[in-house]
Design a protein around this motif. Structure first.
Motif, mmCIF file in Angstrom:
data_model
loop_
_atom_site.group_PDB
_atom_site.id
_atom_site.type_symbol
_atom_site.label_atom_id
_atom_site.label_comp_id
_atom_site.label_asym_id
_atom_site.label_seq_id
_atom_site.Cartn_x
_atom_site.Cartn_y
_atom_site.Cartn_z
ATOM 1 N N LEU A 171 0.623 -1.106 -0.061
ATOM 2 C CA LEU A 171 0.006 0.060 -0.037
ATOM 3 C C LEU A 171 0.844 1.207 0.044
ATOM 4 N N PRO A 172 0.381 2.468 -0.370
ATOM 5 C CA PRO A 172 1.121 3.718 -0.156
ATOM 6 C C PRO A 172 1.384 3.918 1.227
ATOM 7 N N LEU A 173 2.549 4.885 1.568
ATOM 8 C CA LEU A 173 3.047 4.884 2.862
ATOM 9 C C LEU A 173 1.863 5.489 3.641
ATOM 10 N N GLN A 174 1.197 6.395 3.432
ATOM 11 C CA GLN A 174 0.232 6.953 4.099
ATOM 12 C C GLN A 174 -1.348 6.581 3.673
ATOM 13 N N HIS A 175 -1.420 5.350 3.312
ATOM 14 C CA HIS A 175 -2.663 4.789 3.208
ATOM 15 C C HIS A 175 -3.438 4.579 4.494
ATOM 16 N N PRO A 176 -4.827 4.552 4.698
ATOM 17 C CA PRO A 176 -5.334 4.358 6.089
ATOM 18 C C PRO A 176 -5.196 2.934 6.448
ATOM 19 N N LEU A 177 -4.962 1.965 5.687
ATOM 20 C CA LEU A 177 -4.665 0.695 6.135
ATOM 21 C C LEU A 177 -3.364 0.211 6.133
ATOM 22 N N ALA A 178 -2.470 0.988 6.062
ATOM 23 C CA ALA A 178 -1.113 0.910 6.067
ATOM 24 C C ALA A 178 -0.530 0.738 7.467
ATOM 25 N N GLY A 179 -1.148 1.145 8.497
ATOM 26 C CA GLY A 179 -0.592 1.080 9.831
ATOM 27 C C GLY A 179 -1.239 -0.410 10.424
ATOM 28 N N ARG A 180 -2.101 -1.064 10.012
ATOM 29 C CA ARG A 180 -2.457 -2.510 10.518
ATOM 30 C C ARG A 180 -1.674 -3.427 10.530
ATOM 31 N N HIS A 181 -1.890 -4.146 11.667
ATOM 32 C CA HIS A 181 -0.708 -5.372 11.996
ATOM 33 C C HIS A 181 -1.090 -6.436 11.008
ATOM 34 N N ILE A 182 -2.471 -6.670 10.665
ATOM 35 C CA ILE A 182 -2.636 -7.815 9.539
ATOM 36 C C ILE A 182 -4.201 -7.412 9.071
ATOM 37 N N LEU A 183 -4.272 -7.906 7.951
ATOM 38 C CA LEU A 183 -5.600 -7.784 7.379
ATOM 39 C C LEU A 183 -6.305 -8.867 6.835
ATOM 40 N N GLU A 184 -7.704 -8.881 7.052
ATOM 41 C CA GLU A 184 -8.800 -9.853 6.292
ATOM 42 C C GLU A 184 -8.736 -9.725 4.843
ATOM 43 N N PRO A 185 -9.033 -10.635 4.185
ATOM 44 C CA PRO A 185 -9.179 -10.503 2.634
ATOM 45 C C PRO A 185 -10.661 -9.589 2.378
ATOM 46 N N GLY A 186 -11.525 -9.699 3.277
ATOM 47 C CA GLY A 186 -12.793 -8.971 3.088
ATOM 48 C C GLY A 186 -12.570 -7.588 3.207
ATOM 49 N N GLU A 187 -11.664 -7.174 3.621
ATOM 50 C CA GLU A 187 -11.313 -5.821 3.991
ATOM 51 C C GLU A 187 -10.839 -5.052 2.666
ATOM 52 N N LEU A 188 -10.286 -5.872 1.803
ATOM 53 C CA LEU A 188 -9.614 -5.300 0.528
ATOM 54 C C LEU A 188 -10.472 -4.648 -0.580
ATOM 55 N N ALA A 189 -11.884 -5.243 -0.457
ATOM 56 C CA ALA A 189 -12.783 -5.134 -1.660
ATOM 57 C C ALA A 189 -12.849 -3.512 -2.148
ATOM 58 N N THR A 190 -12.819 -2.549 -1.348
ATOM 59 C CA THR A 190 -12.713 -1.069 -1.947
ATOM 60 C C THR A 190 -11.646 -0.697 -2.399
ATOM 61 N N LEU A 191 -10.468 -1.390 -2.415
ATOM 62 C CA LEU A 191 -9.225 -0.910 -3.025
ATOM 63 C C LEU A 191 -9.144 -0.840 -4.515
ATOM 64 N N GLY A 192 -8.390 0.147 -5.117
ATOM 65 C CA GLY A 192 -8.060 0.117 -6.619
ATOM 66 C C GLY A 192 -6.732 -0.886 -6.688
ATOM 67 N N TRP A 193 -6.729 -1.498 -7.844
ATOM 68 C CA TRP A 193 -5.500 -2.510 -7.943
ATOM 69 C C TRP A 193 -4.635 -2.279 -9.057
ATOM 70 N N VAL A 194 -3.519 -3.027 -8.947
ATOM 71 C CA VAL A 194 -2.645 -3.356 -10.232
ATOM 72 C C VAL A 194 -2.481 -4.594 -10.123
ATOM 73 N N ARG A 195 -2.764 -5.678 -11.067
ATOM 74 C CA ARG A 195 -2.612 -6.903 -11.029
ATOM 75 C C ARG A 195 -1.392 -7.466 -12.189
ATOM 76 N N TYR A 196 -1.082 -8.629 -11.956
ATOM 77 C CA TYR A 196 -0.068 -9.059 -12.965
ATOM 78 C C TYR A 196 -0.578 -9.567 -14.351
ATOM 79 N N SER A 197 0.150 -9.692 -15.185
ATOM 80 C CA SER A 197 -0.224 -10.044 -16.619
ATOM 81 C C SER A 197 -0.352 -11.409 -16.357
ATOM 82 N N GLN A 198 -1.095 -11.975 -17.419
ATOM 83 C CA GLN A 198 -1.305 -13.650 -17.558
ATOM 84 C C GLN A 198 -0.169 -14.393 -17.785
#
Length: 324
Positions: A171-198
């Motif tokens: 995540l970007p350094l100042q992102h609101p989730l960047a300070g969390r110790h651990i994240l659940e997959p369900g918390e990631l639904a609202t993020l914008g993404w870059v993904r890897y080519s096939q």
């Protein structure tokens, strides 16, 4: 009983490992067998070389005199074998994926000083093909690539697990989730993404984790062709990306995920084509280097210390913990 090189290697390995159990693991021997061999060696030299305790082993007075000589014998024998192999086998060509730090090449050359070393960065599938064809001596690749290669008619590969590397969120350094110790997959639904080519090796691993999000409408801004490109997008566009910790850069923030996918990193070589001692040094050096490099990744070294069962292959190869 005469003392042979294999006896010296047993003593030297136990001494460097710090315990008989760790020495047995490094030598790929059952612990009772190693204990019995050590007893025979000690009878041959006329006394105990180690004091055993629950914490491991320490040298006796006799051990203080003899173990350095036995360790030097092992070192000299390895140097002789490396020097003997070098003129006939040509350069040792080591392949690595994504990128190859100069310090990794330096570590490999220090471990094999008598060998002409060449390093090359390439796609993992190409690296596996290179090992099979003999254009590479060995390569560090993800197991998913090796599994695909094993289905073909090419020569069999020898392999050794180096580390099971987790997949984390960048995540970007100042992102609101960047300070969390651990994240659940369900918390990631609202993020914008870059993904890897096939055609990138990480795509299949990423796909498995995205399936756990259960949100088919996730916003994907771009498809990248490598971890470094992904980190640039995270830094500059404020999006998120999945990555193994060693794929991250210092200008992003890493956050662990609950129940993450793991990337099995393997050292592979063509079966029967690499001397045993060269392989041992390659495995030990890459594990040692990984442990040292992990310490430069913010948050990752402490995660390894806190989860030792997830990193059993690094036991004995990670730097000591420095109190904060």
């Amino acid at each position: 009983m005469d003392i042979e090189l294999r006896h010296a290697r047993i003593v030297a390995t136990i001494d460097s490992a710090g315990s008989i159990s760790k020495g047995a693991s490094e030598l790929n021997l059952p612990q009772p067998s190693l204990t019995a061999q050590l007893r025979r060696i000690e009878r041959a030299v006329g006394g105990d070389l180690f004091i055993r305790s629950r914490a491991g082993v320490t040298r006796t007075a006799l051990g203080e005199r003899l173990i350095p000589m036995l360790s030097d014998l092992v070192k000299r024998a390895d140097e002789v074998m490396a020097a003997a192999a070098a003129p006939t086998s040509g350069p040792l060509r080591f392949g690595n994926m994504e990128w190859t730090p100069p310090t990794l090449r330096g570590a490999l050359q220090s471990a094999l000083p008598a060998v002409e070393l060449q390093t090359v960065t390439m796609d993992p599938a190409t690296a596996v093909e290179g090992v099979q064809s003999g254009t590479l001596t060995a390569a560090l690749v993800p197991s998913i690539t090796v599994a695909e290669a094993a289905e073909g008619p090419e020569p069999a590969l020898g392999k050794m697990l180096i580390v099971r590397e987790p997949v984390w969120l960048a995540l970007p350094l100042q992102h609101p989730l960047a300070g969390r110790h651990i994240l659940e997959p369900g918390e990631l639904a609202t993020l914008g993404w870059v993904r890897y080519s096939q055609d990138h090796w990480f795509h299949a691993i990423e796909r498995q984790l995205f399936a756990a999000f259960d949100h088919p409408d996730l916003e994907v801004l771009h498809r990248v062709d490598g971890h470094r490109e992904a980190m640039n997008w995270v830094r500059d566009l404020g999006v998120a990306a999945l990555t193994p910790p060693t794929g991250a850069t210092t200008d992003v923030r890493l956050v662990p995920l609950t129940g993450p996918e793991r990337v099995e990193m393997l050292l592979v070589w063509r079966s029967g084509a690499v001397p045993r001692e060269t392989l041992r040094k390659l495995v030990d050096t890459v594990r040692q280097y990984y442990g040292e490099y992990a310490r430069t990744v913010p948050g990752y070294w402490h995660w390894i210390v806190e989860h030792p069962r997830d990193f059993l292959e690094l036991n004995g190869f990670t730097p000591p913990v420095v109190p904060s």
